[in-house]
Design a protein around this motif. Structure first.
Motif, PDB file in Angstrom:
ATOM      1  N   ARG A 117       0.830  -1.216   0.000  1.00  0.00           N
ATOM      2  CA  ARG A 117       0.000   0.000   0.000  1.00  0.00           C
ATOM      3  C   ARG A 117       0.862   1.263   0.000  1.00  0.00           C
ATOM      4  NH1 ARG A 117      -2.948  -3.458   3.043  1.00  0.00           N
ATOM      5  NH2 ARG A 117      -2.125  -2.761   5.039  1.00  0.00           N
ATOM      6  N   GLU A 118       1.939   1.247   0.762  1.00  0.00           N
ATOM      7  CA  GLU A 118       2.832   2.417   0.841  1.00  0.00           C
ATOM      8  C   GLU A 118       3.493   2.730  -0.494  1.00  0.00           C
ATOM      9  OE1 GLU A 118       3.979   4.706   3.197  1.00  0.00           O
ATOM     10  OE2 GLU A 118       2.385   4.040   4.538  1.00  0.00           O
ATOM     11  N   THR A 119       3.763   1.697  -1.289  1.00  0.00           N
ATOM     12  CA  THR A 119       4.521   1.878  -2.527  1.00  0.00           C
ATOM     13  C   THR A 119       3.679   1.695  -3.786  1.00  0.00           C
ATOM     14  OG1 THR A 119       5.212  -0.446  -2.520  1.00  0.00           O
ATOM     15  CG2 THR A 119       6.675   1.146  -1.422  1.00  0.00           C
ATOM     16  N   PHE A 120       2.368   1.534  -3.625  1.00  0.00           N
ATOM     17  CA  PHE A 120       1.457   1.362  -4.764  1.00  0.00           C
ATOM     18  C   PHE A 120       1.903   0.195  -5.644  1.00  0.00           C
ATOM     19  CE2 PHE A 120       1.776   5.903  -3.726  1.00  0.00           C
ATOM     20  CZ  PHE A 120       0.501   6.110  -3.241  1.00  0.00           C
ATOM     21  N   SER A 121       2.298  -0.906  -5.011  1.00  0.00           N
ATOM     22  CA  SER A 121       2.794  -2.080  -5.722  1.00  0.00           C
ATOM     23  C   SER A 121       1.884  -3.265  -5.453  1.00  0.00           C
ATOM     24  CB  SER A 121       4.206  -2.438  -5.237  1.00  0.00           C
ATOM     25  OG  SER A 121       5.097  -1.373  -5.429  1.00  0.00           O
ATOM     26  N   SER A 122       1.983  -4.257  -6.302  1.00  0.00           N
ATOM     27  CA  SER A 122       1.238  -5.489  -6.073  1.00  0.00           C
ATOM     28  C   SER A 122       1.945  -6.306  -5.002  1.00  0.00           C
ATOM     29  CB  SER A 122       1.143  -6.304  -7.360  1.00  0.00           C
ATOM     30  OG  SER A 122       2.403  -6.852  -7.687  1.00  0.00           O
ATOM     31  N   GLY A 123       1.193  -7.187  -4.366  1.00  0.00           N
ATOM     32  CA  GLY A 123       1.774  -8.056  -3.355  1.00  0.00           C
ATOM     33  C   GLY A 123       2.875  -8.934  -3.914  1.00  0.00           C
ATOM     34  N   ALA A 124       2.661  -9.448  -5.133  1.00  0.00           N
ATOM     35  CA  ALA A 124       3.671 -10.311  -5.756  1.00  0.00           C
ATOM     36  C   ALA A 124       4.958  -9.543  -6.027  1.00  0.00           C
ATOM     37  CB  ALA A 124       3.123 -10.894  -7.054  1.00  0.00           C
ATOM     38  N   ALA A 125       4.830  -8.302  -6.493  1.00  0.00           N
ATOM     39  CA  ALA A 125       6.021  -7.489  -6.772  1.00  0.00           C
ATOM     40  C   ALA A 125       6.781  -7.192  -5.484  1.00  0.00           C
ATOM     41  CB  ALA A 125       5.633  -6.196  -7.472  1.00  0.00           C
ATOM     42  N   VAL A 126       6.043  -6.894  -4.417  1.00  0.00           N
ATOM     43  CA  VAL A 126       6.689  -6.615  -3.134  1.00  0.00           C
ATOM     44  C   VAL A 126       7.420  -7.856  -2.633  1.00  0.00           C
ATOM     45  CG1 VAL A 126       6.220  -6.137  -0.691  1.00  0.00           C
ATOM     46  CG2 VAL A 126       5.182  -4.716  -2.463  1.00  0.00           C
ATOM     47  N   THR A 127       6.784  -9.016  -2.744  1.00  0.00           N
ATOM     48  CA  THR A 127       7.411 -10.261  -2.295  1.00  0.00           C
ATOM     49  C   THR A 127       8.723 -10.511  -3.027  1.00  0.00           C
ATOM     50  OG1 THR A 127       5.264 -11.206  -1.724  1.00  0.00           O
ATOM     51  CG2 THR A 127       7.082 -12.760  -2.102  1.00  0.00           C
ATOM     52  N   LYS A 128       8.715 -10.324  -4.336  1.00  0.00           N
ATOM     53  CA  LYS A 128       9.930 -10.541  -5.138  1.00  0.00           C
ATOM     54  C   LYS A 128      11.038  -9.564  -4.732  1.00  0.00           C
ATOM     55  CE  LYS A 128      11.618 -10.389  -9.874  1.00  0.00           C
ATOM     56  NZ  LYS A 128      11.310 -10.058 -11.247  1.00  0.00           N
ATOM     57  N   ARG A 129      10.684  -8.305  -4.592  1.00  0.00           N
ATOM     58  CA  ARG A 129      11.688  -7.294  -4.226  1.00  0.00           C
ATOM     59  C   ARG A 129      12.224  -7.533  -2.822  1.00  0.00           C
ATOM     60  NH1 ARG A 129       7.551  -3.260  -6.617  1.00  0.00           N
ATOM     61  NH2 ARG A 129       7.990  -3.592  -8.817  1.00  0.00           N
ATOM     62  N   LEU A 130      11.333  -7.911  -1.903  1.00  0.00           N
ATOM     63  CA  LEU A 130      11.769  -8.158  -0.534  1.00  0.00           C
ATOM     64  C   LEU A 130      12.744  -9.324  -0.466  1.00  0.00           C
ATOM     65  CD1 LEU A 130       8.494  -7.611   1.503  1.00  0.00           C
ATOM     66  CD2 LEU A 130      10.593  -6.242   1.607  1.00  0.00           C
ATOM     67  N   LYS A 131      12.517 -10.335  -1.265  1.00  0.00           N
ATOM     68  CA  LYS A 131      13.432 -11.482  -1.301  1.00  0.00           C
ATOM     69  C   LYS A 131      14.832 -11.009  -1.695  1.00  0.00           C
ATOM     70  CE  LYS A 131      13.876 -16.119  -3.315  1.00  0.00           C
ATOM     71  NZ  LYS A 131      15.213 -16.097  -3.822  1.00  0.00           N
ATOM     72  N   GLN A 132      14.909 -10.176  -2.733  1.00  0.00           N
ATOM     73  CA  GLN A 132      16.205  -9.669  -3.193  1.00  0.00           C
ATOM     74  C   GLN A 132      16.859  -8.773  -2.147  1.00  0.00           C
ATOM     75  OE1 GLN A 132      14.678  -7.854  -6.740  1.00  0.00           O
ATOM     76  NE2 GLN A 132      15.060  -9.665  -8.013  1.00  0.00           N
ATOM     77  N   LEU A 133      16.076  -7.914  -1.526  1.00  0.00           N
ATOM     78  CA  LEU A 133      16.621  -6.986  -0.535  1.00  0.00           C
ATOM     79  C   LEU A 133      17.049  -7.719   0.734  1.00  0.00           C
ATOM     80  CD1 LEU A 133      14.094  -4.057  -1.058  1.00  0.00           C
ATOM     81  CD2 LEU A 133      16.499  -4.130  -1.775  1.00  0.00           C
ATOM     82  N   THR A 134      16.320  -8.773   1.076  1.00  0.00           N
ATOM     83  CA  THR A 134      16.691  -9.585   2.238  1.00  0.00           C
ATOM     84  C   THR A 134      17.994 -10.330   1.957  1.00  0.00           C
ATOM     85  OG1 THR A 134      14.363  -9.822   2.846  1.00  0.00           O
ATOM     86  CG2 THR A 134      15.897 -11.401   3.809  1.00  0.00           C
ATOM     87  N   GLU A 135      18.112 -10.883   0.751  1.00  0.00           N
ATOM     88  CA  GLU A 135      19.348 -11.587   0.376  1.00  0.00           C
ATOM     89  C   GLU A 135      20.553 -10.657   0.383  1.00  0.00           C
ATOM     90  OE1 GLU A 135      18.380 -13.363  -3.402  1.00  0.00           O
ATOM     91  OE2 GLU A 135      17.209 -14.981  -2.458  1.00  0.00           O
ATOM     92  N   ARG A 136      20.332  -9.392   0.098  1.00  0.00           N
ATOM     93  CA  ARG A 136      21.422  -8.411   0.108  1.00  0.00           C
ATOM     94  C   ARG A 136      21.725  -7.894   1.509  1.00  0.00           C
ATOM     95  NH1 ARG A 136      20.751  -3.857  -4.339  1.00  0.00           N
ATOM     96  NH2 ARG A 136      22.681  -3.222  -3.309  1.00  0.00           N
ATOM     97  N   GLY A 137      20.935  -8.317   2.486  1.00  0.00           N
ATOM     98  CA  GLY A 137      21.172  -7.894   3.863  1.00  0.00           C
ATOM     99  C   GLY A 137      20.675  -6.497   4.172  1.00  0.00           C
ATOM    100  N   LEU A 138      19.722  -5.990   3.390  1.00  0.00           N
ATOM    101  CA  LEU A 138      19.212  -4.632   3.592  1.00  0.00           C
ATOM    102  C   LEU A 138      17.908  -4.616   4.385  1.00  0.00           C
ATOM    103  CD1 LEU A 138      19.920  -3.307  -0.014  1.00  0.00           C
ATOM    104  CD2 LEU A 138      21.323  -2.996   2.056  1.00  0.00           C
ATOM    105  N   VAL A 139      17.184  -5.729   4.354  1.00  0.00           N
ATOM    106  CA  VAL A 139      15.908  -5.853   5.056  1.00  0.00           C
ATOM    107  C   VAL A 139      15.928  -7.159   5.824  1.00  0.00           C
ATOM    108  CG1 VAL A 139      13.402  -6.157   4.734  1.00  0.00           C
ATOM    109  CG2 VAL A 139      14.653  -4.548   3.298  1.00  0.00           C
TER     110      VAL A 139
END
Length: 191
Positions: free
Chosen positions: A99-121
């Motif tokens: 909701r904060e980023t006007f994104s779909s749930g699937a898009a957020v899930t994909k991005r979060l996976k990448q950001l988590t793997e990079r150690g940012l989230v």
């Protein structure tokens, strides 16, 4: 087009001049409008002149990519997620981030996976509901956002420097009015 509230007049003549002025616009949308006027001279192309330009500006800005973000290996949507976690100052669920980023749930899930793997989230499971995850920035994620944001804003300032300060203020106010009304209208349609 007809002038309303000091806004643009509706329609352009076949030369690309809008509202009866002698100013000929030379952007891509002007060429499209001239072509439509040649085929259908009676058409009111006012909406196309506004929405077409908004869409074209958005496309050009996306194509250019944000140089500071690119150097950091981030896409704009990834930075938006990091920024949402930073500016809210507390943990968010994936749904709240969508909701904060006007994104779909699937898009957020994909991005979060990448950001988590990079150690940012980092994720924390909910103690009451195992299906819910709470997300927050790591120290590295917070440092990255805080380091990039001033550079990103300087980049955006440079992009907008083709407009005067008054022009930027006027454009920001008009876009804020349009966005507020569209958000209100779309919210009412969803209710």
């Amino acid at each position: 087009m007809t002038a309303t509230n000091g806004g643009p007049t509706s329609g352009s003549d076949a030369t690309g001049a809008t509202g009866g002025t002698d100013t000929v616009r030379s952007d891509t949308v002007s060429a499209v409008v001239r072509q439509w006027h040649a085929v259908h001279p009676q058409l009111d192309t006012g909406p196309m002149e506004i929405i077409g330009r908004i869409n074209r500006c958005a496309a050009l800005l996306q194509q250019a990519e944000d140089a500071p973000l690119r150097r950091a290996g981030l896409s704009r949507p990834e930075f938006d997620l990091l920024g949402a976690l930073r500016r809210t100052g507390h943990e968010l669920t994936p749904g709240e981030l969508a909701r904060e980023t006007f994104s779909s749930g699937a898009a957020v899930t994909k991005r979060l996976k990448q950001l988590t793997e990079r150690g940012l989230v980092e994720r924390r499971g909910d103690t009451r509901d195992r299906r819910v995850a709470h997300l927050r920035l790591t120290d590295a994620g917070r440092d990255l956002v805080d380091g990039i944001l001033p550079e990103q804003l300087a980049y955006e300032t440079a992009v907008l420097s083709v407009l005067s300060d008054d022009g930027q203020g006027e454009l920001a106010a008009l876009l804020a009015e349009l966005l507020g009304r569209l958000e209100g209208r779309m919210g009412a349609l969803r209710a």
